[in-house]
Scaffold this motif. Structure first.
Motif, short mmCIF file in Angstrom:
data_model
loop_
_atom_site.label_atom_id
_atom_site.label_comp_id
_atom_site.label_asym_id
_atom_site.label_seq_id
_atom_site.Cartn_x
_atom_site.Cartn_y
_atom_site.Cartn_z
N LEU A 1 0.56 -0.93 -0.44
CA LEU A 1 0.01 0.13 -0.04
C LEU A 1 0.81 1.28 0.01
CD1 LEU A 1 -2.98 -0.92 2.54
CD2 LEU A 1 -3.04 -1.36 0.67
N PRO A 2 0.24 1.83 -0.84
CA PRO A 2 1.14 3.17 -1.33
C PRO A 2 0.87 3.95 0.89
CG PRO A 2 -0.75 3.56 -2.70
CD PRO A 2 -0.41 2.21 -1.94
N ALA A 3 1.47 5.20 0.71
CA ALA A 3 1.96 6.04 2.35
C ALA A 3 0.91 7.16 1.78
CB ALA A 3 3.58 6.05 2.35
N LYS A 4 -0.08 6.83 2.16
CA LYS A 4 -1.08 7.75 2.47
C LYS A 4 -2.58 6.95 2.97
CE LYS A 4 -3.10 6.48 -2.49
NZ LYS A 4 -3.47 7.01 -3.54
N ARG A 5 -3.05 7.94 3.47
CA ARG A 5 -4.93 7.56 4.33
C ARG A 5 -5.69 6.52 3.17
NH1 ARG A 5 -7.01 12.11 6.82
NH2 ARG A 5 -8.21 12.59 4.49
N PHE A 6 -6.38 5.66 3.87
CA PHE A 6 -7.00 4.75 3.39
C PHE A 6 -7.88 4.69 4.19
CE2 PHE A 6 -2.94 3.15 1.17
CZ PHE A 6 -3.85 3.30 -0.35
N ALA A 7 -9.40 4.28 3.95
CA ALA A 7 -10.13 4.29 4.29
C ALA A 7 -11.33 2.94 4.12
CB ALA A 7 -11.71 4.85 4.36
N VAL A 8 -10.99 1.51 5.76
CA VAL A 8 -11.94 0.41 5.11
C VAL A 8 -13.22 0.03 5.68
CG1 VAL A 8 -11.67 -1.86 6.59
CG2 VAL A 8 -9.70 0.13 5.67
N THR A 9 -13.98 -0.05 5.06
CA THR A 9 -15.82 -0.34 4.99
C THR A 9 -15.88 -1.70 5.06
OG1 THR A 9 -16.51 1.52 4.17
CG2 THR A 9 -18.05 0.21 4.15
N VAL A 10 -16.87 -2.44 5.94
CA VAL A 10 -16.66 -4.05 5.81
C VAL A 10 -18.06 -4.34 6.33
CG1 VAL A 10 -16.51 -3.96 8.27
CG2 VAL A 10 -16.44 -6.32 6.67
N HIS A 11 -18.72 -5.51 5.45
CA HIS A 11 -19.85 -5.83 5.61
C HIS A 11 -20.04 -7.62 5.83
CE1 HIS A 11 -22.47 -6.52 1.99
NE2 HIS A 11 -23.57 -7.42 3.08
N HIS A 12 -20.74 -8.00 7.07
CA HIS A 12 -20.88 -9.64 7.36
C HIS A 12 -22.42 -10.00 6.78
CE1 HIS A 12 -21.04 -12.25 10.56
NE2 HIS A 12 -20.50 -13.34 9.00
N ASP A 13 -21.21 -10.04 5.48
CA ASP A 13 -22.27 -10.80 4.68
C ASP A 13 -23.17 -12.37 5.16
OD1 ASP A 13 -24.50 -11.01 2.30
OD2 ASP A 13 -22.95 -11.69 1.17
N GLU A 14 -23.80 -12.59 6.01
CA GLU A 14 -24.07 -13.66 6.38
C GLU A 14 -24.72 -14.31 5.96
OE1 GLU A 14 -25.06 -13.40 10.76
OE2 GLU A 14 -25.98 -11.72 10.39
N ASN A 15 -25.57 -14.03 4.89
CA ASN A 15 -26.44 -15.32 4.10
C ASN A 15 -25.32 -15.49 2.79
OD1 ASN A 15 -27.02 -13.00 2.80
ND2 ASN A 15 -28.91 -13.10 2.82
N ALA A 16 -24.39 -14.97 2.75
CA ALA A 16 -23.45 -14.39 1.21
C ALA A 16 -24.05 -14.57 -0.09
CB ALA A 16 -22.74 -16.69 0.80
N ASN A 17 -24.40 -13.55 -0.14
CA ASN A 17 -25.47 -13.31 -0.97
C ASN A 17 -24.59 -11.85 -2.03
OD1 ASN A 17 -26.16 -10.81 -0.12
ND2 ASN A 17 -28.33 -11.29 0.11
N ASP A 18 -23.72 -11.22 -1.32
CA ASP A 18 -23.02 -10.11 -1.98
C ASP A 18 -23.32 -8.51 -1.79
OD1 ASP A 18 -20.94 -12.23 -2.53
OD2 ASP A 18 -21.63 -12.38 -4.60
N LYS A 19 -24.34 -8.65 -1.35
CA LYS A 19 -25.32 -7.86 -0.69
C LYS A 19 -25.97 -7.85 0.63
CE LYS A 19 -30.15 -8.58 -1.52
NZ LYS A 19 -31.12 -8.47 -2.67
N LEU A 20 -26.09 -5.85 0.77
CA LEU A 20 -25.87 -5.42 2.71
C LEU A 20 -27.19 -5.32 2.21
CD1 LEU A 20 -24.72 -4.66 4.88
CD2 LEU A 20 -25.22 -2.39 4.40
N ASP A 21 -28.26 -6.49 2.97
CA ASP A 21 -29.27 -6.81 3.27
C ASP A 21 -29.87 -5.49 4.25
OD1 ASP A 21 -29.54 -8.53 1.51
OD2 ASP A 21 -28.93 -10.26 2.68
N THR A 22 -31.07 -5.16 3.83
CA THR A 22 -31.63 -3.87 4.77
C THR A 22 -33.22 -4.13 5.28
OG1 THR A 22 -32.07 -2.72 2.70
CG2 THR A 22 -29.26 -2.51 4.01
N PHE A 23 -33.94 -3.31 6.15
CA PHE A 23 -35.13 -3.28 6.18
C PHE A 23 -35.03 -1.81 6.56
CE2 PHE A 23 -38.44 -3.57 9.22
CZ PHE A 23 -39.60 -3.88 8.24
N VAL A 24 -35.96 -1.53 5.80
CA VAL A 24 -36.51 0.18 6.10
C VAL A 24 -35.39 1.07 5.86
CG1 VAL A 24 -38.03 2.22 6.88
CG2 VAL A 24 -38.09 -0.89 7.14
#
Length: 144
Positions: free
Chosen positions: A77-100
């Motif tokens: 990784l180059p020496a700069k700033r990075f942001a990490v986002t993670v989501h636990h895809d428990e049902n392995a459908n490759d998307k973030l499941d939401t309700f309302v």
């Protein structure tokens, strides 16, 4: 004498240009998972324009990590700033499941900001990557 100085300056400039930019390693661990099912979908971006969904970022690193082994090591990784986002895809459908609009699966960000309404700003989660090894533990949060 002047010719020797000019040659030394040219050699120094060539050596400096040829030297690789310093890079760092990022060791990520993910904590507070409510289960070992599914995958962790991890997005790493250095560009605030593509945060938190780095789908269109041409320079993103998007990785899938088994939830049963919630660690990830990145190098070069180059020496700069990075942001990490993670989501636990428990049902392995490759998307973030939401309700309302509220995530049904766990989410987390580098630097572990408190999440209330909407994602945090890039500057709150950006990690400075220095040459050498950098470590970050990302704590997942569940709302439903």
């Amino acid at each position: 004498m002047i010719a020797r100085f000019a040659m030394s300056a040219a050699l120094l400039a060539a050596a400096t240009a040829a030297a690789p930019a310093p890079t760092g390693k990022l060791d990520l661990s993910f904590t507070n998972l409510r289960s070992a099912k599914g995958n962790l979908l991890v997005c790493i971006t250095a560009d605030p324009r593509y945060f938190p969904d780095c789908t269109d970022d041409p320079d993103k690193r998007f990785l899938t990590v088994p939830a049963a082994r919630p660690v990830l090591q990145l190098s070069g990784l180059p020496a700069k700033r990075f942001a990490v986002t993670v989501h636990h895809d428990e049902n392995a459908n490759d998307k973030l499941d939401t309700f309302v609009g509220v995530p049904k699966e766990g989410i987390g960000f580098s630097r572990n900001p408190r999440i209330s309404f909407g994602p945090p700003k890039f500057d709150r989660v950006a990690l400075p990557i220095a040459p050498g090894t950098n470590r970050e533990a990302v704590k997942l949060q569940y709302f439903l």
